[in-house]
Scaffold this motif. Structure first.
Motif, PDB file in Angstrom:
ATOM      1  N   UNK A  42       0.811  -1.219   0.000  1.00 34.72           N
ATOM      2  CA  UNK A  42       0.000   0.000   0.000  1.00 34.72           C
ATOM      3  C   UNK A  42       0.839   1.261   0.000  1.00 34.72           C
ATOM      4  N   UNK A  43       0.196   2.348  -0.401  1.00 35.71           N
ATOM      5  CA  UNK A  43       0.911   3.605  -0.653  1.00 35.71           C
ATOM      6  C   UNK A  43       0.473   4.752   0.241  1.00 35.71           C
ATOM      7  N   UNK A  44       0.381   4.505   1.515  1.00 39.19           N
ATOM      8  CA  UNK A  44       0.183   5.577   2.470  1.00 39.19           C
ATOM      9  C   UNK A  44      -1.231   6.063   2.651  1.00 39.19           C
ATOM     10  N   UNK A  45      -1.322   7.130   3.418  1.00 40.99           N
ATOM     11  CA  UNK A  45      -2.609   7.720   3.770  1.00 40.99           C
ATOM     12  C   UNK A  45      -3.067   8.693   2.681  1.00 40.99           C
ATOM     13  N   UNK A  46      -4.080   9.479   2.977  1.00 46.53           N
ATOM     14  CA  UNK A  46      -4.623  10.416   1.978  1.00 46.53           C
ATOM     15  C   UNK A  46      -3.622  11.496   1.597  1.00 46.53           C
ATOM     16  N   UNK A  50       3.435   7.004   3.995  1.00 52.35           N
ATOM     17  CA  UNK A  50       3.361   5.602   4.390  1.00 52.35           C
ATOM     18  C   UNK A  50       3.211   5.439   5.893  1.00 52.35           C
ATOM     19  N   UNK A  51       2.566   4.351   6.278  1.00 52.84           N
ATOM     20  CA  UNK A  51       2.323   4.071   7.685  1.00 52.84           C
ATOM     21  C   UNK A  51       2.399   2.565   7.929  1.00 52.84           C
ATOM     22  N   UNK A  52       2.403   2.205   9.211  1.00 57.06           N
ATOM     23  CA  UNK A  52       2.499   0.795   9.594  1.00 57.06           C
ATOM     24  C   UNK A  52       1.168   0.091   9.391  1.00 57.06           C
ATOM     25  N   UNK A  53       1.183  -0.934   8.563  1.00 53.69           N
ATOM     26  CA  UNK A  53      -0.037  -1.727   8.390  1.00 53.69           C
ATOM     27  C   UNK A  53      -0.165  -2.771   9.494  1.00 53.69           C
ATOM     28  N   UNK A  54       0.824  -2.832  10.392  1.00 48.32           N
ATOM     29  CA  UNK A  54       0.662  -3.634  11.608  1.00 48.32           C
ATOM     30  C   UNK A  54      -0.405  -2.974  12.479  1.00 48.32           C
ATOM     31  N   UNK A  55      -0.428  -1.633  12.470  1.00 44.24           N
ATOM     32  CA  UNK A  55      -1.363  -0.861  13.293  1.00 44.24           C
ATOM     33  C   UNK A  55      -2.676  -0.569  12.568  1.00 44.24           C
ATOM     34  N   UNK A  56      -2.594  -0.304  11.263  1.00 40.79           N
ATOM     35  CA  UNK A  56      -3.766   0.036  10.456  1.00 40.79           C
ATOM     36  C   UNK A  56      -3.720  -0.816   9.188  1.00 40.79           C
ATOM     37  N   UNK A  57      -4.294  -2.006   9.241  1.00 40.70           N
ATOM     38  CA  UNK A  57      -4.129  -2.984   8.158  1.00 40.70           C
ATOM     39  C   UNK A  57      -4.682  -2.546   6.800  1.00 40.70           C
ATOM     40  N   UNK A  82       8.791   7.400   0.865  1.00 44.84           N
ATOM     41  CA  UNK A  82       7.976   8.008   1.928  1.00 44.84           C
ATOM     42  C   UNK A  82       6.507   7.616   1.831  1.00 44.84           C
ATOM     43  N   UNK A  83       6.054   7.231   0.641  1.00 38.98           N
ATOM     44  CA  UNK A  83       4.653   6.836   0.482  1.00 38.98           C
ATOM     45  C   UNK A  83       4.413   5.358   0.779  1.00 38.98           C
ATOM     46  N   UNK A 110       6.557   6.441 -16.504  1.00 37.50           N
ATOM     47  CA  UNK A 110       7.131   6.092 -15.212  1.00 37.50           C
ATOM     48  C   UNK A 110       6.017   6.029 -14.173  1.00 37.50           C
ATOM     49  N   UNK A 111       6.075   4.978 -13.360  1.00 36.40           N
ATOM     50  CA  UNK A 111       5.106   4.810 -12.284  1.00 36.40           C
ATOM     51  C   UNK A 111       5.870   4.464 -11.003  1.00 36.40           C
ATOM     52  N   UNK A 112       5.254   4.749  -9.876  1.00 34.55           N
ATOM     53  CA  UNK A 112       5.865   4.456  -8.579  1.00 34.55           C
ATOM     54  C   UNK A 112       4.818   3.910  -7.627  1.00 34.55           C
ATOM     55  N   UNK A 113       5.274   3.077  -6.689  1.00 34.36           N
ATOM     56  CA  UNK A 113       4.401   2.564  -5.645  1.00 34.36           C
ATOM     57  C   UNK A 113       4.653   1.106  -5.357  1.00 34.36           C
ATOM     58  N   UNK A 114       3.972   0.610  -4.344  1.00 28.82           N
ATOM     59  CA  UNK A 114       4.127  -0.795  -3.995  1.00 28.82           C
ATOM     60  C   UNK A 114       3.561  -1.699  -5.086  1.00 28.82           C
TER      61      UNK A 114
END
Length: 176
Positions: A42-46, A50-57, A82-83, A110-114
């Protein structure tokens, strides 16, 4: 689609998608499958942080199943984008996923992300699986994770603490 792919001979499945909403149907389809799933973390919040998906799956990346490899997005300098979402329990490994040439409408761009990082791991999984008919999909997953190249900046961010190393994964267990 998962059941269709497996019924038609697929062994490895890339899932460059995710949702905040838990789906029992998706969970069951993956858990009951014999395929190996390589999934985008996943590519972060709004705001694109990026954030921990352990905490917010994010699902399916946060499903705790043995047939999943969850992938974070690595920048060209070896740092986590960072995303990119992360999680020492939920995300297994990082792979290059920034500024990847991909198909877009009417050509390439060009594209970026998980969603760009996960196919890197999927490709290596396919190469390993195709190279040795005696390997199980669990063996393929173990090779990829055991040969991750450690990076200090990934410690505590992904379970392996490292990035995909295709060469090491392909030659794992071979004598010189």
């Amino acid at each position: 689609a998962i059941k269709y792919a497996e019924a038609n001979g697929a062994s490895i499945c890339n899932l460059s998608s995710g949702t905040l909403k838990y789906s029992q149907e998706l969970a069951d389809a993956i858990q009951n499958s014999n395929m190996l799933f390589i999934v985008a973390a996943g590519n972060g919040d709004t705001n694109g942080i990026g954030y921990s998906i352990d905490d917010n799956p994010i699902y399916p990346a946060a499903f705790p199943y043995d047939n999943i490899i969850s992938v974070a997005n690595l920048m060209f300098d070896g740092s986590l984008d960072t995303s990119s979402n992360f999680g020492a329990a939920s995300v297994d490994i990082a792979a290059p996923g920034s500024y990847i040439v991909s198909t877009i409408s009417n050509g390439y761009g060009f594209m970026s992300g998980t969603s760009m990082a996960a196919p890197m791991v999927t490709g290596v999984a396919a190469m390993i699986y195709a190279s040795d008919a005696n390997l199980s999909l669990a063996d393929v997953k173990n090779r990829i994770l055991q040969t991750a190249r450690p990076l200090e900046q990934l410690q505590g961010k992904v379970a392996t603490g490292g990035m995909l190393d295709a060469g090491a994964a392909m030659t794992y267990g071979q004598s010189s």
